[in-house]
Design an enzyme around this catalytic site. Structure first.
Site, PDB file in Angstrom:
ATOM      1  N   THR A 144       0.820  -1.216   0.000  1.00 34.27           N
ATOM      2  CA  THR A 144       0.000   0.000   0.000  1.00 34.27           C
ATOM      3  C   THR A 144       0.850   1.261   0.000  1.00 34.27           C
ATOM      4  OG1 THR A 144      -1.817  -1.146   1.050  1.00 34.27           O
ATOM      5  CG2 THR A 144      -1.791   1.221   1.322  1.00 34.27           C
ATOM      6  N   TYR A 170      -8.429   1.074  -3.659  1.00 36.40           N
ATOM      7  CA  TYR A 170      -7.148   1.388  -4.290  1.00 36.40           C
ATOM      8  C   TYR A 170      -6.488   0.117  -4.789  1.00 36.40           C
ATOM      9  CZ  TYR A 170      -4.773  -0.540  -0.213  1.00 36.40           C
ATOM     10  OH  TYR A 170      -4.321  -1.386   0.755  1.00 36.40           O
ATOM     11  N   ASP A 201       0.345  -6.459   5.154  1.00 35.72           N
ATOM     12  CA  ASP A 201      -0.367  -7.707   5.479  1.00 35.72           C
ATOM     13  C   ASP A 201       0.572  -8.812   5.974  1.00 35.72           C
ATOM     14  OD1 ASP A 201      -2.685  -6.458   4.704  1.00 35.72           O
ATOM     15  OD2 ASP A 201      -2.957  -7.610   2.860  1.00 35.72           O
ATOM     16  N   GLU A 254      -2.029 -28.595  29.390  1.00 35.07           N
ATOM     17  CA  GLU A 254      -3.206 -29.472  29.250  1.00 35.07           C
ATOM     18  C   GLU A 254      -2.968 -30.559  28.209  1.00 35.07           C
ATOM     19  OE1 GLU A 254      -7.331 -27.924  29.485  1.00 35.07           O
ATOM     20  OE2 GLU A 254      -6.375 -25.952  29.365  1.00 35.07           O
TER      21      GLU A 254
HETATM   22  N1  ASP Z   1      -2.645  -5.612   0.978  1.00 28.70           N
HETATM   23  C1  ASP Z   1      -1.605  -4.638   1.222  1.00 28.70           C
HETATM   24  C2  ASP Z   1      -0.286  -5.377   1.274  1.00 28.70           C
HETATM   25  O1  ASP Z   1       0.002  -6.036   2.230  1.00 28.70           O
HETATM   26  C3  ASP Z   1      -1.891  -3.907   2.483  1.00 28.70           C
HETATM   27  C4  ASP Z   1      -0.834  -2.907   2.906  1.00 28.70           C
HETATM   28  O2  ASP Z   1       0.243  -2.801   2.383  1.00 28.70           O
HETATM   29  O3  ASP Z   1      -1.125  -2.143   3.867  1.00 28.70           O
HETATM   30  O4  ASP Z   1       0.443  -5.306   0.315  1.00 28.70           O
END
Ligand code: ASP
Length: 328
Positions: free
Chosen positions: A12, A25, A92, A285
Site C-alpha cells: 500500500t 485502491y 499484510d 493441558e
Molecule cells: N494488501 C496490502 C499489502 O500487504 C496492504 C498494505 O500494504 O497495507 O500489500
C-alpha cells in the site's frame, strides 16, 4: 554519511487510489524512485539508492521471494555496497517477511521494513513519514546488532515480536509481550531495548543457496473443528503443521489424536495459539511428550510457520526444533 539501499517490494505504501478520498485502491502501483522523491528531506539523512526488488501486494509474497530478498540483502552487505537497507513492503505479511529476514540476514547492519496503511496519493498518506523514519533508523549506527526492525507510525518493532493488530488503523502494528523496540519522531530515534533471542549474524539459518522452503500448513482451531484438514495437510505433503490452537495451544481431543498420528508419521506438529499474545508452554493441558508435539513458546502461528520451515530446510529433528523455538 551512511549508504542506505531502499528495496521496493510493493504494498500500500506504493498504492494508488482513484482520488485522495477514495478508500478503494490498487497496491504496488508506484515505483521506488517516486516513493523516495515524495519524502522531503530524506536525502539529507543518508546517501540513498533505490532498487525495485519486486512489485506486489504482500498477500502475494512467497518463499521464493523471501529467499531471493535475503540473498540480495546479504550480497549488498558482503560486497560493501550498503551500510543499511530499507525494504518497503505491504503491511499484510510484513511480520512474516520481517521475521524471515531476522533469521536469515548474516550481518549486524540495520535492516528496516516499512510500509503504509494508506495509499501514496491519499489524504494524509502515512508512507512518506514512515519512509523518512525508516531511513533514519537504517542510517543509525545505534541500530546495529538489533536485528530486523519494523518502523511504522513512529514506532520501532523487533521483527520477531511485531504483529498486525488492526485492519485499517494507521496504528496497525503492536508488539504484544516484549513491547516496542523504540520510537522515531521525524527522524529522531530512541531505543528502549535490544532483542534477547538469537537473530541475524548469530542465527544459523543462512538461506542464500536455497530457493524454496518446505511446505508447512497452519490449521486454525475452533469449536467443533473437523479432523479432515489434518488428513488433507498430511496427504498433500505438508512436512510440518502449525496449529493456531485455543488458549494455551489446546485442540479438541479428536484433533489431538489426528495430529499425534501425523507426528508419528514424521510430520512436525507445532502448537501455537490463535489468542494473539502470551506463551504456549509444553505439557500444560496437552501431553506433548506422549503425543510428539512441539510448543511454540512465544511465536504466533504465522511466525511459528517461518521458523519451522527454516528448521525443516536445515534438517533439524523434533527435539532440535523445540530447542529452536526457545532460542529464536
Ligand atoms: N494488501 C496490502 C499489502 O500487504 C496492504 C498494505 O500494504 O497495507 O500489500
Amino acid at each position: 554519511m551512511q549508504r542506505v539501499r531502499i528495496l521496493g517490494t510493493g504494498g500500500t505504501i506504493a498504492g494508488e487510489a482513484a482520488s485522495e478520498t477514495a478508500s478503494r485502491y490498487r497496491s504496488a502501483e508506484i515505483g521506488v524512485g517516486p516513493l523516495i522523491a515524495a519524502v522531503p528531506g530524506v536525502r539529507s539523512l543518508a546517501i540513498l539508492h533505490g532498487e525495485q526488488f519486486s512489485q506486489t501486494g504482500s498477500q502475494d509474497m512467497s518463499d521464493i521471494l523471501w529467499c531471493s530478498l535475503a540473498a540480495r540483502i546479504n550480497a549488498l552487505f558482503n560486497a560493501g555496497e550498503a551500510d543499511g537497507v530499507v525494504v518497503t513492503h505491504g503491511t499484510d505479511t510484513a511480520e512474516e517477511t520481517g521475521y524471515f529476514l531476522h533469521l536469515c540476514i548474516d550481518s549486524r547492519n540495520p535492516v528496516v521494513l516499512t510500509g503504509a496503511m494508506r495509499p501514496a496519493n491519499s489524504l494524509s498518506a502515512d508512507g512518506p513519514l514512515n519512509l523518512y523514519n525508516a531511513v533514519a533508523v537504517a542510517a543509525d549506527r545505534n541500530a546495529h546488532g538489533r536485528g530486523v526492525i519494523v518502523v511504522i507510525n513512529d514506532d520501532l518493532h523487533c521483527a520477531r515480536d511485531v504483529t498486525k493488530g488492526n485492519t485499517t488503523d494507521v496504528h496497525a502494528f503492536v508488539s504484544p509481550g516484549p513491547g516496542l523496540l523504540g520510537t522515531a519522531s521525524f527522524g529522531k530515534v530512541r531505543y528502549f531495548r535490544t532483542p534477547s533471542r538469537c537473530h541475524t549474524a548469530d542465527s544459523e539459518f543462512l538461506m542464500d543457496n536455497m530457493t524454496r522452503l518446505p511446505r508447512v500448513d497452519i490449521l486454525y482451531a475452533y469449536t467443533g473443528m473437523s479432523t479432515d484438514c489434518v488428513r488433507d495437510s498430511v496427504s498433500n505433503g505438508a512436512r510440518g503443521i502449525v496449529v493456531a490452537g485455543l488458549g494455551n495451544g489446546n485442540v479438541p481431543i479428536s484433533i489431538a489424536h489426528a495430529l499425534a498420528d501425523a507426528a508419528a508419521s514424521g510430520v512436525i506438529v507445532v502448537r501455537s495459539t490463535r489468542v494473539g499474545s502470551g506463551e504456549v508452554a509444553r505439557g500444560i493441558e496437552v501431553d506433548d511428550d506422549a503425543l510428539g508435539f512441539v510448543a511454540a513458546d512465544q511465536l504466533n502461528p504465522q511466525k511459528s510457520r517461518v521458523l519451522l520451515q527454516l528448521c525443516l530446510a536445515h534438517g533439524k529433528d523434533r527435539s532440535a526444533i523445540q530447542d529452536a523455538f526457545y532460542r529464536y
